[in-house]
Design an enzyme around this catalytic site. Structure first.
Site, short mmCIF file in Angstrom:
data_model
loop_
_atom_site.label_atom_id
_atom_site.label_comp_id
_atom_site.label_asym_id
_atom_site.label_seq_id
_atom_site.Cartn_x
_atom_site.Cartn_y
_atom_site.Cartn_z
N VAL A 153 0.87 -1.18 0.00
CA VAL A 153 0.00 0.00 0.00
C VAL A 153 0.90 1.23 0.00
O VAL A 153 1.50 1.58 1.01
CB VAL A 153 -0.93 0.01 1.23
N ARG A 157 9.34 5.17 -2.59
CA ARG A 157 10.70 4.66 -2.41
C ARG A 157 10.72 3.41 -1.53
O ARG A 157 11.32 2.39 -1.88
CB ARG A 157 11.58 5.75 -1.81
N ARG A 239 2.70 5.13 9.25
CA ARG A 239 2.15 6.00 10.28
C ARG A 239 1.06 5.23 11.03
O ARG A 239 0.21 4.58 10.42
CB ARG A 239 1.57 7.28 9.68
N GLU A 268 1.76 7.58 20.37
CA GLU A 268 3.13 7.18 20.65
C GLU A 268 3.74 8.10 21.71
O GLU A 268 3.70 9.33 21.54
CB GLU A 268 3.97 7.24 19.37
N HIS A 296 8.61 2.55 16.98
CA HIS A 296 8.85 3.47 15.88
C HIS A 296 10.35 3.60 15.60
O HIS A 296 10.90 4.71 15.50
CB HIS A 296 8.24 4.85 16.18
#
Length: 338
Positions: A153, A157, A239, A268, A296
């Site tokens: 999805v 890059r 994200r 987070e 993360h």
């Protein structure tokens, strides 16, 4: 040419790398604070550029930016910056999309392999009980990757990098990215899905590499999970807010999803108020070996941090020096530059 660049987030480093790029004429402000109110108003009003990590640059702050011409988000994502408000004020917003590409793609592939081969689950079982854990049965999400379909999805890059890695493992690749022109799939021989739902129906493993926008927020919701193949993996290193963790939890409980790997979360750091996080933290038997959470860190390596710092300050300096604008993410709103 003298100019002032503000680094509003708390920074423990001395900006030595940034000073080397900006040159002796530049003034770098590093207040090492964590909120707008803690930073002297004069710093906001005098800066020609901002290089920001996490502090929101929103519409309420714009009137204080008297001289600012560019905001550089020190990372790939740019959802902490109000693109429209900056554009209306003539302030360009840029990101750093070309750092950490290999690290994030490697992280996504590592999660896929961890589930497919059970390395983390088997290690945890042996650590808990060396005798009873000596079995392949703790590898509850095992599957053969060769011949399976990876659904990507967002085919930028990082999406391209993970696709090439999966192809090396013998996986078939499909992707969905409405921003790409026709024929983007042809050089690779990959399958292009015209809708997200089509992609989800094709993929044995879904990996998310899209930016967080109004369109992608909670894009992976209950309806998306329902559209996925039974027993699929879901990996998100993009994200956190793109995925509805409640929908992922129900997908795991129902067996629709075999495994979920998340390097990012909606909040987070997370709390146990998120039922998915709470189930993982409690190591409940039904989800054992089926959930991977990382803090993360998919972007991280010492090399990637150097790239990030250098590219961010270069983007700001090139614009201030000669008007060269790279990786602008608010061009649609930037009708008139300062």
């Amino acid at each position: 040419m003298a100019y002032t660049i503000l680094f509003p987030d708390s920074r423990s480093d001395e900006l030595d790398l940034e000073r080397g790029v900006a040159g002796p004429a530049a003034k770098l402000l590093n207040p090492r604070k964590s909120s707008f109110a803690e930073i002297d108003r004069g710093a906001w009003e005098s800066c020609d550029a901002i290089v920001v990590r996490h502090l929101p640059i929103d519409a309420a702050l714009i009137p204080h930016l008297k001289r600012c011409r560019i905001v550089v988000r020190n990372g790939v994502g740019f959802d902490v910056v109000d693109l429209e408000a900056c554009g209306n004020a003539g302030i360009a917003v840029c990101n750093v999309p070309d750092y950490g590409t290999t690290e994030v793609a490697d992280s996504a592939m590592a999660m896929i392999l961890t589930f497919a081969r059970g390395t983390a689950a088997c290690d945890a079982a042996l650590r808990a009980d060396l005798k009873s854990g000596w079995t392949h049965l703790t590898n509850v999400a095992a599957r053969r990757l060769r011949g399976a379909c990876l659904g990507v999805v967002g085919f930028g890059r990082i999406g391209t990098a993970i696709a090439l890695r999966a192809q090396a493992f013998g996986m078939r690749v499909a992707f969905h990215d409405p921003a790409l022109p026709n024929g983007a799939e042809l050089p690779f021989g990959f399958t292009r899905a015209r809708t997200l739902r089509e992609l989800l129906g094709l993929a044995d493993v879904v990996t998310v590499h899209a930016p967080l926008t109004r369109d992608t927020r909670k894009m992976i919701d209950a309806a998306a999970v329902a559209a996925m193949k039974p027993g699929a993996y879901l990996i998100n290193t993009a994200r956190g807010a793109i995925c509805d963790t409640a929908a992922l939890l129900q997908g795991l409980k129902s067996g629709k999803l075999a495994a979920v790997g998340l390097d990012v979360l909606p909040d987070e750091p997370p709390t146990l108020d998120d039922p998915l996080v709470a189930a993982w933290h409690a190591n409940e038997s039904w989800c054992r070996g089926r959930i991977l959470l990382n803090p993360h860190t998919g972007f991280y390596s010492p090399d990637s941090l150097v790239d990030l710092r250098r590219k961010a300050i270069e983007t700001a300096c090139h614009y201030l020096r000669d008007g060269t604008l790279a990786n602008c993410v608010n061009a649609e709103y930037l009708t008139k530059r300062r």
